[in-house]
Each structure stands twice: as structure tokens, then as C-alpha cells.
Design a protein around this motif. Structure first.
Motif, short mmCIF file in Angstrom:
data_model
loop_
_atom_site.label_atom_id
_atom_site.label_comp_id
_atom_site.label_asym_id
_atom_site.label_seq_id
_atom_site.Cartn_x
_atom_site.Cartn_y
_atom_site.Cartn_z
N PRO A 218 -5.95 -0.38 -5.52
CA PRO A 218 -5.61 0.37 -4.31
C PRO A 218 -6.57 0.15 -3.16
O PRO A 218 -6.17 -0.03 -2.01
N MET B 39 2.20 1.91 -3.43
CA MET B 39 1.17 2.48 -4.31
C MET B 39 0.97 3.96 -4.04
O MET B 39 0.87 4.77 -4.96
N GLN B 40 0.91 4.31 -2.77
CA GLN B 40 0.64 5.71 -2.40
C GLN B 40 1.80 6.64 -2.73
O GLN B 40 1.59 7.85 -2.92
N SER B 41 3.00 6.10 -2.81
CA SER B 41 4.17 6.93 -3.07
C SER B 41 4.46 7.12 -4.55
O SER B 41 5.33 7.90 -4.92
N ALA C 183 -5.79 -1.74 0.39
CA ALA C 183 -6.00 -1.02 1.65
C ALA C 183 -6.96 -1.78 2.56
O ALA C 183 -6.79 -1.81 3.79
N VAL D 170 0.83 -1.21 0.00
CA VAL D 170 0.00 0.00 0.00
C VAL D 170 0.86 1.26 0.00
O VAL D 170 0.60 2.21 -0.74
N GLU D 171 1.92 1.27 0.80
CA GLU D 171 2.81 2.43 0.85
C GLU D 171 3.46 2.67 -0.51
O GLU D 171 3.62 3.82 -0.95
#
Length: 288
Positions: free
Chosen positions: A262, A240-242, A266, A237-238
Motif C-alpha cells: 500500500p 486497495m483502500q476500498s 501510494a 490505490v483506490e
């Protein structure tokens, strides 16, 4: 899942194919690989490693379960719910096994065959369409029956385990790497294995163990791997978010999970954090 214990449910099979089986999945993945600069005519296992194993912790977990089960060179293995074939290819290339993969999702079987051919493993791995509740194999045909994130879509787990026992030789090995119901509330959806509760069948770990032990197996190993599973998915998840908003789509599990990747990822993290789900590994020996 409503099913006679001797028959599969064709409506349920259709629902699973709709959930997992994107049309022309293999060709879509090849297009994504080519767009990322890969030579699709000379693919290696490393080229497809980022999405090849559609389960928590990917390749690391497959190796871990194989070592836990002490899988032997030249073992004949049936991978039930094989997906696009990553674990089967790992077992063949790294552990020297002869592997048959079976999946109820026809598009997965086609993609699994395509990528096995592209990485040069067709002599040791083959795939066919079929249902875990009615395995199209003779009695006592395999040394190992392998489940990785498969039983979570099966309500009639007892039937699946009985079928596994039927095709195993006496003394053969059953391996499980599964998501189970945790002590918390019901899971939050969507998740990779289901968009809602209609396709998700999670039993508590003790219930799953009971099902297996009641069907002619002895337990050789059992462990909870929820902790490393949560850490792994948090990293997913991190990552993807970055990613920059204008970055091209990654070569990852999004190729299998689609646009909802995503939110599905999550939700897995939330479900693990809130003990709505747990992750287990088990190794069993067929008695007799």
C-alpha cells in the motif's frame, strides 16, 4: 553502482536479490492461488494476470509496446529483467514470438519457469539467471531486446545498452518501457523498485535517449505515457483502500511487493503527481 565496464557487481546483485527475491516465491504464489480457489494444476494466463506483469499498467502496456515496436510473428526476443515472466509469456502467446527471459534475481527466474510450465508455454519461452551488463549470449542472436522497468535499477545504462546492441542482429529492435527522473524533486521511497535511493537509478528522459542514440541506435518512436500511468496507479490505490478490512489478501502485485504494497503504491502516485518521476516508451533500431 560501482562497476568496471566489463564486469558486474556481485554485491549489487545480492542487494537486488534481497529486495526482489522472496524465498520460495513461486510456491508462495501457488499457495495464494489455491487459497483463492484456483486449480494450480491447470492454470491459465488469465488466472495469474492480476500479478503476472510487474510494471505500470501491466498487460495493457506490454501489448502497447509490442504494437509500437511492430513485433513480428516468430521474432526471437530477449527480455532483459524478465521478472516472473509475464511479458515473455504475452509476447509468446499473443505475438507468436520465441522468447528468452533473463533476470539478475534468481527467485524470479525460478518462478518464471514454474508459471510458464503451468500455463503450457515452455516450447516458446525459457528463462535463465544473468546480468544485463554481461549478457550470456552470442553476438547478433536476437531480433528484439526488450526492457520493461529494468534500467531503473541499473546505473551503468550505457553498458546495458551496449550489451543489448551486441546481441541484436543488424537492423534489430530495442524496446524501452521505463521510469525516468522527472523535473520535480527526488522520488519518495519506498517504491516497488527500491526501498531507498541505493537501488534506484533514474535518468531524465533526454539523458536516457542520449545514452541509446550514442550507442549505435536510431530512434523509431518515443512517447511519454506518464498520464495513463498515473491514472492506472490511482485506480490501484483506490482499489486497495476500498477493500474491507477483513477481506482476504488479493491476488495482485502484493504477492510480489509484500507487506509494504500500500505505501509503495501510494508513493508511486505521489511521485507521478509531483513530477518526481515520468514514464516513457521508446523503440530503436540497431544501425549496421
Amino acid at each position: 553502482m560501482t562497476t568496471d565496464e566489463s564486469k558486474t557487481d556481485t554485491a549489487y546483485e545480492a542487494a537486488l536479490n534481497e529486495h526482489y527475491g522472496a524465498t520460495d516465491l513461486g510456491d508462495e504464489i501457488l499457495d495464494a492461488l489455491e487459497a483463492a480457489g484456483k486449480d494450480v494444476d491447470t492454470l491459465t494466463r488469465e488466472d495469474i494476470a492480476s500479478f503476472d506483469e510487474f510494471h505500470i499498467r501491466g498487460l495493457e502496456a506490454t501489448r502497447e509496446v509490442a504494437n509500437l515496436a511492430e513485433v513480428e510473428d516468430h521474432a526471437r526476443i530477449l527480455d532483459v529483467g524478465c521478472g516472473i515472466g509475464g511479458p515473455a509469456r504475452t509476447l509468446a502467446s499473443e505475438f507468436g514470438c520465441d522468447v528468452v527471459g533473463i533476470d539478475v534475481v534468481e527467485e524470479y527466474c525460478r518462478a518464471a519457469t514454474l508459471f510458464t510450465d503451468r500455463v503450457g508455454l515452455t516450447d516458446n519461452v525459457r528463462f535463465q539467471h544473468g546480468n544485463a551488463l554481461d549478457l550470456p549470449f552470442a553476438d547478433e542472436e536476437f531480433d528484439v531486446v526488450w526492457f520493461e522497468h529494468t534500467l531503473l535499477n541499473i546505473e551503468a545504462k550505457g553498458v546495458a545498452i551496449e550489451e543489448a546492441g551486441r546481441v541484436l542482429r543488424p537492423g534489430g529492435t530495442l524496446t524501452l518501457y521505463e521510469i525516468c527522473a522527472g523535473p520535480g524533486d527526488e522520488p519518495v521511497f519506498p517504491v516497488p523498485w527500491a526501498s531507498d535511493g541505493s537501488l534506484s537509478y533514474l535518468d531524465p528522459p533526454e539523458k536516457l535517449r542520449e545514452i541509446v542514440l550514442d550507442r549505435g541506435f536510431d530512434e523509431a518512436a518515443w512517447r511519454d505515457v506518464t498520464g495513463p500511468s498515473l491514472e492506472w496507479f490511482r485506480n490501484v490505490v483506490e482499489s486497495m483502500q476500498s477493500r474491507p478490512a477483513d477481506a482476504p489478501p488479493p491476488l495482485g502485485l502484493n504477492l510480489l511487493m509484500g507487506a509494504e504494497t500500500p505505501i509503495k503504491a501510494a508513493n508511486v502516485v505521489r511521485n507521478l503527481e509531483e513530477e518526481r518521476i515520468v514514464v516513457v516508451q521508446g523503440v530503436y533500431e540497431r544501425i549496421g
